[in-house]
Scaffold this motif. Sequence first.
Motif, PDB file in Angstrom:
ATOM      1  N   ASP A 134       0.836  -1.203   0.000  1.00  0.00           N
ATOM      2  CA  ASP A 134       0.000   0.000   0.000  1.00  0.00           C
ATOM      3  C   ASP A 134       0.872   1.255   0.000  1.00  0.00           C
ATOM      4  OD1 ASP A 134      -2.149  -1.677   0.059  1.00  0.00           O
ATOM      5  OD2 ASP A 134      -2.511  -1.486   2.222  1.00  0.00           O
ATOM      6  N   GLU A 139      -0.032  -3.202  -6.528  1.00  0.00           N
ATOM      7  CA  GLU A 139      -1.303  -3.913  -6.469  1.00  0.00           C
ATOM      8  C   GLU A 139      -1.026  -5.397  -6.668  1.00  0.00           C
ATOM      9  OE1 GLU A 139      -4.549  -2.184  -8.800  1.00  0.00           O
ATOM     10  OE2 GLU A 139      -3.258  -0.428  -9.089  1.00  0.00           O
ATOM     11  N   GLU A 140      -2.002  -6.227  -6.292  1.00  0.00           N
ATOM     12  CA  GLU A 140      -1.822  -7.679  -6.388  1.00  0.00           C
ATOM     13  C   GLU A 140      -1.461  -8.101  -7.807  1.00  0.00           C
ATOM     14  OE1 GLU A 140      -4.910 -10.000  -4.595  1.00  0.00           O
ATOM     15  OE2 GLU A 140      -4.716  -8.990  -2.651  1.00  0.00           O
ATOM     16  N   ASP A 142       0.375  -6.689  -9.872  1.00  0.00           N
ATOM     17  CA  ASP A 142       1.745  -6.331 -10.254  1.00  0.00           C
ATOM     18  C   ASP A 142       2.720  -7.491 -10.090  1.00  0.00           C
ATOM     19  OD1 ASP A 142       0.981  -3.739 -10.820  1.00  0.00           O
ATOM     20  OD2 ASP A 142       1.373  -3.034  -8.776  1.00  0.00           O
TER      21      ASP A 142
END
Lengths: 168, 76
Positions: A134, A139-140, A142
């Motif tokens: 964060d 982000e997931e 990535d």
Amino acid sequence: MAKKTMAIIAAQGSLDWAYPPFILASTAAAMDMEVKIFFTFYGLPLLKPKITAKVTPAANPAMPMKMPFGPKAFQAIDWPIPHAVSGVVPGFDSMATSLMKKQFKNKGVATITELREMCLALGVELIACQMTMDVFGFEEKDFVEGVTFAGAAAFLDFAADADIQLFM
Amino acid sequence: MSHNDEIDCSGMSCPLPVVKSKMKIDTMNPGEVLKIITTDPGSCKDIPAWANRVGHEMIEEAEENGKYYFLVKRGE
């Protein structure tokens, strides 16, 4: 005999420090240990599909500067390049990075990407630290497939009972 | 001593000989013998340590012309 377990925290993102967590994790998994690596801070980019980690001689005073080509005597020379030079010359880190990659390849060492693939194939759990994701805007999506996501408490719950705990 | 399968890890450095040997022996049956060939001096201690840790039996270790040979019998 209960399975041995190993918990590693990987917090560094330079090329030299990218090797140890993946080398030890793949070896431990090959020795039938259950392994989890918690990637946090600068370790997070090691989970991206394309690994762009570099090495910085200016930040590593003990790093040998050797050439991975030419006659043996030439390759043995440790080039005395002052950090006042390596720290300011544009492109020096990129050059040092490609020299290190070449040297490792010559010596039969796997690439970081290969080592990471082996870890995943052997069942090593690669955990991305949710909080630093964060903070740094990851982000997931990535990260490579197979990565899991958790916070410090979830990792420590595993580490508390682990036979081996390492911070890198 | 005869063997059932073979893996050549010549030119590979740590941790590849151990990781490749593990992947290979996993495809074999308990009691079968895997021949491992390496050139990494570190593997002289690594291969026996790995075999001992996971319950495989070291049957033979040898060195010849800069190459190391191991015979490992797969455990249960």
